[in-house]
Design a protein around this motif. Structure first.
Motif, mmCIF file in Angstrom:
data_model
loop_
_atom_site.group_PDB
_atom_site.id
_atom_site.type_symbol
_atom_site.label_atom_id
_atom_site.label_comp_id
_atom_site.label_asym_id
_atom_site.label_seq_id
_atom_site.Cartn_x
_atom_site.Cartn_y
_atom_site.Cartn_z
ATOM 1 N N HIS A 67 -21.405 -21.588 0.963
ATOM 2 C CA HIS A 67 -19.923 -22.365 0.948
ATOM 3 C C HIS A 67 -18.929 -21.123 1.215
ATOM 4 O O HIS A 67 -18.928 -20.112 0.555
ATOM 5 C CB HIS A 67 -19.650 -23.096 -0.242
ATOM 6 C CG HIS A 67 -18.563 -23.992 -0.073
ATOM 7 N ND1 HIS A 67 -17.180 -23.552 -0.004
ATOM 8 C CD2 HIS A 67 -18.458 -25.363 0.222
ATOM 9 C CE1 HIS A 67 -16.578 -24.727 -0.005
ATOM 10 N NE2 HIS A 67 -17.065 -25.683 0.272
ATOM 11 N N PRO A 68 -18.024 -21.349 1.880
ATOM 12 C CA PRO A 68 -16.964 -20.474 1.892
ATOM 13 C C PRO A 68 -16.026 -19.767 0.848
ATOM 14 O O PRO A 68 -15.850 -18.815 0.501
ATOM 15 C CB PRO A 68 -16.081 -20.724 3.246
ATOM 16 C CG PRO A 68 -16.730 -21.963 3.832
ATOM 17 C CD PRO A 68 -17.721 -22.408 3.155
ATOM 18 N N CYS A 100 -12.516 -32.180 3.595
ATOM 19 C CA CYS A 100 -12.760 -30.977 2.771
ATOM 20 C C CYS A 100 -11.688 -30.586 2.029
ATOM 21 O O CYS A 100 -10.401 -30.513 2.556
ATOM 22 C CB CYS A 100 -13.273 -29.871 3.373
ATOM 23 S SG CYS A 100 -13.473 -28.318 2.403
ATOM 24 N N PHE A 118 -11.052 -27.903 0.450
ATOM 25 C CA PHE A 118 -10.808 -26.314 0.614
ATOM 26 C C PHE A 118 -10.218 -26.018 1.814
ATOM 27 O O PHE A 118 -9.762 -25.042 2.232
ATOM 28 C CB PHE A 118 -12.182 -25.659 0.400
ATOM 29 C CG PHE A 118 -11.963 -24.101 0.286
ATOM 30 C CD1 PHE A 118 -11.107 -23.650 -0.543
ATOM 31 C CD2 PHE A 118 -12.680 -23.188 1.261
ATOM 32 C CE1 PHE A 118 -11.151 -22.114 -0.568
ATOM 33 C CE2 PHE A 118 -12.536 -21.910 1.089
ATOM 34 C CZ PHE A 118 -11.851 -21.201 0.107
ATOM 35 N N ALA A 119 -9.975 -26.909 3.022
ATOM 36 C CA ALA A 119 -9.812 -26.611 4.218
ATOM 37 C C ALA A 119 -8.465 -26.028 4.649
ATOM 38 O O ALA A 119 -8.421 -25.054 5.095
ATOM 39 C CB ALA A 119 -9.687 -28.205 5.070
ATOM 40 N N CYS A 179 -9.252 -22.326 3.875
ATOM 41 C CA CYS A 179 -10.641 -21.812 4.650
ATOM 42 C C CYS A 179 -10.248 -21.468 6.075
ATOM 43 O O CYS A 179 -9.605 -22.064 7.052
ATOM 44 C CB CYS A 179 -11.508 -23.109 4.610
ATOM 45 S SG CYS A 179 -13.143 -22.479 5.350
ATOM 46 N N LYS A 195 -12.630 -20.876 8.215
ATOM 47 C CA LYS A 195 -13.433 -21.541 9.215
ATOM 48 C C LYS A 195 -12.999 -22.938 9.467
ATOM 49 O O LYS A 195 -13.959 -23.636 10.020
ATOM 50 C CB LYS A 195 -14.994 -21.345 9.078
ATOM 51 C CG LYS A 195 -15.188 -20.109 8.562
ATOM 52 C CD LYS A 195 -16.561 -19.810 7.695
ATOM 53 C CE LYS A 195 -17.698 -19.981 8.769
ATOM 54 N NZ LYS A 195 -19.364 -19.860 8.287
ATOM 55 N N ALA A 196 -12.065 -23.411 8.956
ATOM 56 C CA ALA A 196 -11.745 -24.916 8.905
ATOM 57 C C ALA A 196 -11.575 -25.302 10.589
ATOM 58 O O ALA A 196 -11.061 -24.756 11.071
ATOM 59 C CB ALA A 196 -10.559 -25.247 8.054
ATOM 60 N N CYS A 252 -13.765 -30.820 9.791
ATOM 61 C CA CYS A 252 -13.576 -30.448 8.246
ATOM 62 C C CYS A 252 -12.599 -31.266 7.628
ATOM 63 O O CYS A 252 -12.762 -32.011 6.529
ATOM 64 C CB CYS A 252 -13.319 -29.028 7.986
ATOM 65 S SG CYS A 252 -14.144 -27.975 8.664
ATOM 66 N N ILE A 304 -17.035 -35.292 3.152
ATOM 67 C CA ILE A 304 -18.142 -34.171 3.486
ATOM 68 C C ILE A 304 -19.350 -34.287 2.322
ATOM 69 O O ILE A 304 -18.661 -34.407 1.155
ATOM 70 C CB ILE A 304 -17.756 -32.829 3.729
ATOM 71 C CG1 ILE A 304 -16.812 -32.826 5.182
ATOM 72 C CG2 ILE A 304 -18.876 -32.072 3.931
ATOM 73 C CD1 ILE A 304 -15.908 -31.604 5.145
ATOM 74 N N CYS A 348 -20.503 -28.671 2.955
ATOM 75 C CA CYS A 348 -19.712 -27.827 3.820
ATOM 76 C C CYS A 348 -20.593 -28.146 5.098
ATOM 77 O O CYS A 348 -21.689 -28.024 5.134
ATOM 78 C CB CYS A 348 -19.787 -26.089 3.518
ATOM 79 S SG CYS A 348 -18.825 -25.086 4.887
ATOM 80 N N ILE A 349 -19.515 -27.918 6.584
ATOM 81 C CA ILE A 349 -20.356 -28.395 7.716
ATOM 82 C C ILE A 349 -20.575 -27.120 8.456
ATOM 83 O O ILE A 349 -21.105 -27.069 9.323
ATOM 84 C CB ILE A 349 -19.692 -29.516 8.534
ATOM 85 C CG1 ILE A 349 -18.100 -29.226 8.412
ATOM 86 C CG2 ILE A 349 -19.856 -30.755 7.718
ATOM 87 C CD1 ILE A 349 -17.135 -30.118 9.331
ATOM 88 N N HIS A 350 -19.629 -26.003 7.858
ATOM 89 C CA HIS A 350 -20.079 -24.788 8.711
ATOM 90 C C HIS A 350 -20.546 -23.807 7.629
ATOM 91 O O HIS A 350 -19.676 -22.681 7.380
ATOM 92 C CB HIS A 350 -18.450 -24.350 9.364
ATOM 93 C CG HIS A 350 -17.925 -25.432 10.160
ATOM 94 N ND1 HIS A 350 -18.507 -25.668 11.419
ATOM 95 C CD2 HIS A 350 -16.699 -26.043 10.310
ATOM 96 C CE1 HIS A 350 -17.702 -26.717 12.048
ATOM 97 N NE2 HIS A 350 -16.715 -26.760 11.453
HETATM 98 S S1 SF4 Z 1 -16.168 -27.673 5.128
HETATM 99 FE FE1 SF4 Z 1 -14.960 -26.845 6.708
HETATM 100 S S2 SF4 Z 1 -13.058 -26.504 5.671
HETATM 101 FE FE2 SF4 Z 1 -14.432 -26.878 4.094
HETATM 102 S S3 SF4 Z 1 -15.232 -25.386 3.349
HETATM 103 FE FE3 SF4 Z 1 -16.776 -25.726 5.084
HETATM 104 S S4 SF4 Z 1 -15.791 -24.822 6.740
HETATM 105 FE FE4 SF4 Z 1 -14.396 -24.684 5.201
#
Ligand code: SF4
Lengths: 627, 315
Positions: free
Chosen positions: A548-549, A585, A587-588, A591, A593-594, A598, A603, A615-617
């Motif tokens: 997770h980021p 999310c 955390f977007a 984040c 990578k958002a 997201c 999620i 997390c999707i990324h």
């Molecule tokens: S779901 Fe998207 S915004 Fe949330 S942590 Fe993962 S990459 Fe970042």
């Protein structure tokens, strides 16, 4: 001002007080124009007429004087005298207080000594002495009451003035060459006046009571002039034969004083923001529960299962979702780390287990906490109590505030044992000393007789750990037990916890914001963000390959062991407020990578072998070094 | 602890000194020739002359003060001309009655007040809390002398349960049940206001304490809620309640003056009021200094109790 009045009237009693007092004051003001009998006209033939007699609504007194007329005139006099006494005491007291507080030093010292001396008297002695010297009479009673109350004002106002006198704008005024008088009048006084006015308005009731008292004793207003006190005093001799002559003025005094008191309380409440937010409520013995449904119990129960737990804070109309569906499992003898920034809900999760979330405002609104398969959420108080400290024990953050400051540590330990085992005080004390030895407290026997403030921070936390061990629990929940300690002591305490858990085979749920600490102690780790688990897995794997980021960022900025505080500063942005969680999310916003995906929607927390991730990324796993 | 008590006793000396100065200065405000004022209708030239010599009333003020203090220290409070006996004898005769009345009222208000406050806090916003809050507001607003009169009407006149007055001397013949029968109403009437104040304060002190971390620790240990409230929380709340008990003792003592008038109680308060009305100046002066000194002593006891209760106070 409008908002203030609204607050005042929302307090219904204060509103009632305001209305009653207002009515009395208006009556007193218009008395001279009312069609009343003259208050001092004696008609001996009409002595002691009962209330309701035509022409005499409240009857007559021992000289046949009209009670209603005397009552209103007496009220007028009492109010005036009380008001005057409050103003005199307020002005003189405030002057003394301002001068003492502003000039400080010797002036302050000498004046305040004098004030203390005056306060060493029970108030009536001073008042009696003054009346004795000046002679009985309403004016002298007024002076006596005013003088007696001067110290109260002087002391209060001095305190406020001292605070103001040290502020920069006063220094600036002085440097600009302003004289003392001008500073006092233009800079200090305007800041003090509101306090003086409030103090005066809350003491007027008291002054009215005191002057009425002196008149009642025959030392205040002299016949034929009568205030409420002397009316009551004169009526006393006929109290048994004609009680109405006593009751009428007595009830009036009661009404005046009560309405002023109610109003004063309302004003205080409206001005005190702590009361307004309802923060001054006491927490119940166990957190309130309001669940719509209860999760099903699995076939094979584990030691401790936190299952889709939801805990909220209900403050007024706002709802803070501190814990939004957290599931965790703790196996016998294992150490699970629960990590996150402050406000992530990790402590609330931990406190929810045994119903220790302060309530109100805390409410458990969903999920379950099962200890060996049996739900603790909504359990009867007595069952919860018998498990607290016996099966599941807690260690909290700052042992200076979490140990009782007035009990000896030995007694506090013994109490933990005696709450669950009827082994007698002596045996419990013996065991307490043994526990202190177990947590490596030197000279345990003597230390057991110490009070918490006599121990160092590290020693106190050892005591707290000993207390958690007292009943050999299966589970210890440690809520940031090392955060308040300095680094070397932190390391010692962690080593102690690690040793104890291996020796005693106790499971630990370890709450922290510090990945360094987790790496030292925990088998598994769960990362929390905005009230939910975002990643979970064996400590080694998560540390080596955070997916997770947020986890990655937490780990990336772990400094040397223990100095975890820097972590917070190292992640840009703040966690979202839990009463306004974003869609998707949480955390977007922070984040890198958002993407739009997201933010689109919920999620899920997905399992990948022994690990879970929301997390999707996900972060790519670090490339294995190949030989 | 011993050292602390000694320190506290020593610190009372300047306070006592201050009290005598204040009383002396107030009495010096009496207009006209002091000896004539003190003697009242007994002011024959010889008497004035004798009193001037005895009290130094023709000398400068500061000398008068030291003569007076010197006499006080020797137990000579002067002579009441209206009663024709030494002031100190009269005070000592009366003080016991006041002590019984005020002492009982004080114990009552401390017990009832703390009890009500703790129950109120433990059941915050519950029925008991609301009922107590209402009674407390009524209690702190009702003048004790009016309450006393109403109690006489109800219990002595209507119901005939208790005597309205007739306490002539506490040592004079009556046995203990008789004393108690006379004591119930005045002691209760005297305690009501202070009970209300103490209940209020205890409630807010308890609410403050119950939110603190060590209460959560006690609960986390599995300590029974009853013990959390009456042990852990109350013990801590007492730290802020005790000083208020000291202050309220002063109010109880003050209220005793009214109650003694209403119930014809043979105490110092009534003595003082009578003395003022008869212009018996030396009796007033002596009585005020005596009672104030006792109150200072009582406050030392309060401070020592506080230090004993709170080990964090440097003793
Ligand atoms: S779901 Fe998207 S915004 Fe949330 S942590 Fe993962 S990459 Fe970042």
């Amino acid at each position: 001002m409008g908002a203030f009045l609204k607050l005042l009237f929302r307090n219904r009693l204060a509103g009632f007080g305001a209305v009653v007092l207002g009515a009395i004051i208006v009556l007193a003001l218009i008395t001279p124009w009312l069609p009343l009998h003259p208050p001092n006209a004696t008609v001996t033939a009409n002595r002691f007429l009962l209330p309701g007699t035509p022409g005499h609504l409240l009857g007559t007194d021992h000289l046949g004087r009209d009670q209603l007329s005397r009552l209103l005139w007496g009220t007028r006099l009492s109010l005036a005298v009380g008001f005057a006494a409050a103003v005199i005491a307020g002005v003189v007291g405030a002057a003394i207080g301002i001068i003492a507080g502003y000039f400080g030093g010797r002036t302050d010292n000498v004046t305040m000594r004098g004030v203390d001396m005056l306060m060493a008297f029970p108030y009536i002695l001073l008042a009696l002495a003054i009346v004795a010297a000046l002679g009985p009479g309403l004016m002298n009673a007024l002076i006596a009451v005013a003088v007696v109350n001067i110290p109260f004002f002087a002391r209060n106002i001095r305190g406020i003035t001292v605070g103001i006198a040290n502020k920069e704008f006063i220094d600036a005024a002085r440097l600009s060459g302003m004289g003392h008088t001008r500073i006092l009048l233009t800079e200090v006084l305007p800041n003090v006046i509101p306090v003086i006015v409030i103090a005066m308005s809350t003491t007027i009731g008291w002054m009215i009571l005191e002057t009425a008292g002196l008149s009642f004793l025959g030392l205040g207003s002299q016949p034929p002039q009568a205030d409420l006190g002397s009316m009551l005093g004169e009526a006393r001799s006929a109290m048994i034969t004609a009680p109405h002559t006593s009751i009428v003025p007595g009830v009036m005094i009661l009404l005046i004083v009560m309405s002023i008191n109610l109003l004063g309380d309302g004003v205080r409440d409206a001005l005190d923001p702590r009361l307004r937010s309802g923060a001054l409520t006491r927490p119940l013995p166990a957190t309130q529960v309001a669940r719509k449904s209860v999760p099903e119990v699995p076939a094979k129960p584990g030691l401790l299962e936190i299952d889709a737990l939801e805990t909220q804070f209900h403050v007024g109309k706002r709802v803070y979702r501190a814990v939004g569906g957290v599931s965790l499992e703790l196996k016998p003898g294992e150490c699970l780390g629960l990590i996150g920034e402050s406000g992530s809900g990790k402590s609330v999760t931990a406190l929810s287990v045994m119903g220790l979330v302060a309530s109100p405002p805390g409410v458990i609104t969903g999920g379950a906490v099962r200890l060996e398969g049996r739900d603790l959420v909504g359990a009867k108080y007595e069952r919860l109590r018998s498990l607290r400290g016996d099966k599941v024990a807690y260690i909290f953050q700052d042992p200076l505030s979490t140990l009782h400051p007035l009990y000896r540590v030995g007694d506090q330990l013994a109490e933990a044992i005696l709450s669950h085992h009827g082994i007698g005080r002596a045996a419990a004390m013996e065991r307490a000393v043994k526990l202190l030895e177990d947590v490596r407290i030197p000279n345990a026997k003597a230390r057991a007789r110490s009070f918490p403030h006599e121990l160092s921070g590290g020693m106190r936390q050892r005591v707290a750990i000993a207390m958690a061990l007292a009943n050999e629990p299966d589970i210890i929940i440690a809520d940031e037990p090392t955060t308040a300690l300095d680094v070397t002591v932190q390391a010692q305490i962690l080593a102690l916890l690690d040793r104890l858990r291996r020796e005693r085979d106790v499971a630990i749920l370890f709450i922290t914001h510090d990945f360094g600490v987790v790496g030292q102690l925990c088998d598994r780790v769960a990362v929390m963000y905005a009230g939910r688990i975002v990643e979970q897995g064996p400590t080694r794997e998560v540390l080596e390959a955070p997916a997770h980021p947020y986890t990655k960022r937490l780990i990336a900025c772990v400094p040397e062991l223990g100095e975890g505080r820097r972590v917070l500063a190292a992640i840009p942005g703040l966690p979202p407020a839990v009463d306004a969680l974003p869609e998707g999310c949480a955390f977007a916003p922070r984040c890198e990578k958002a993407t739009d995906a997201c933010r689109a929607g919920e999620i899920a927390l997905e399992s990948h072998g022994g690990r879970k991730l929301r997390c999707i990324h996900p972060e790519p796993a670090p490339v294995e070094e190949s030989a | 602890m011993g050292a602390y008590i000694l320190k506290r006793l020593l610190s009372a000396i300047p306070v006592l000194f201050g009290i005598t100065v204040i009383v002396f200065l107030i009495m010096a405000m009496i207009p006209g020739d002091p000896a004539t004022a003190i003697l009242g209708s007994y002011a024959t030239p010889e008497n004035v002359e004798r009193l001037n010599r005895h009290l130094g009333l023709d000398r400068p003020l500061w000398q008068q003060y030291f003569i007076w203090i010197g006499n006080l220290l020797q137990g000579d409070f002067g002579r009441s001309f209206a009663l024709n006996r030494p002031v100190l004898d009269e005070i000592l005769d009366r003080f016991g009655a006041t002590l019984i009345l005020a002492g009982t009222a004080f114990v009552l208000c401390a017990l009832l007040g703390i009890l009500a406050g703790v129950v109120s806090a433990a059941r915050q916003y519950g029925l008991a809390d609301k009922a107590i809050t209402f009674v407390v507001i009524l209690g702190i607003s009702i003048p004790s002398f009016f309450l006393g009169m109403m109690m006489i009407l109800l219990f002595a006149v209507q119901l005939r349960w208790l005597p309205a007055s007739g306490m002539y001397s506490i040592w004079g013949g009556g046995d203990l049940p008789d004393l108690l029968r006379h004591l119930v109403m005045p002691a209760f009437a005297l305690s009501v206001v202070a009970t209300g104040v103490i209940a209020r304060l205890s409630r807010s002190a308890m609410l403050e304490v119950l939110r603190q971390d060590f209460i959560r620790t006690a609960r986390a240990k599995g300590v029974h809620e009853r013990r959390v409230i009456w042990g852990h929380a109350l013990r801590m709340a007492m730290v802020s309640i005790i000083p208020v008990l000291g202050i309220q003792a002063g109010f109880v003592l003050s209220g005793a003056v009214y109650i003694e008038m209403v119930f014809q109680w043979p105490g110092v308060g009534r003595m003082l009021v009578d003395a003022i009305l008869k212009r018996d100046i030396l009796l007033v002066q002596g009585g005020v200094v005596f009672v104030a000194a006792c109150y200072v002593g009582f406050n030392i006891i309060v401070d020592v109790a506080q230090a004993w209760l709170d080990p964090r106070i440097k003793t």
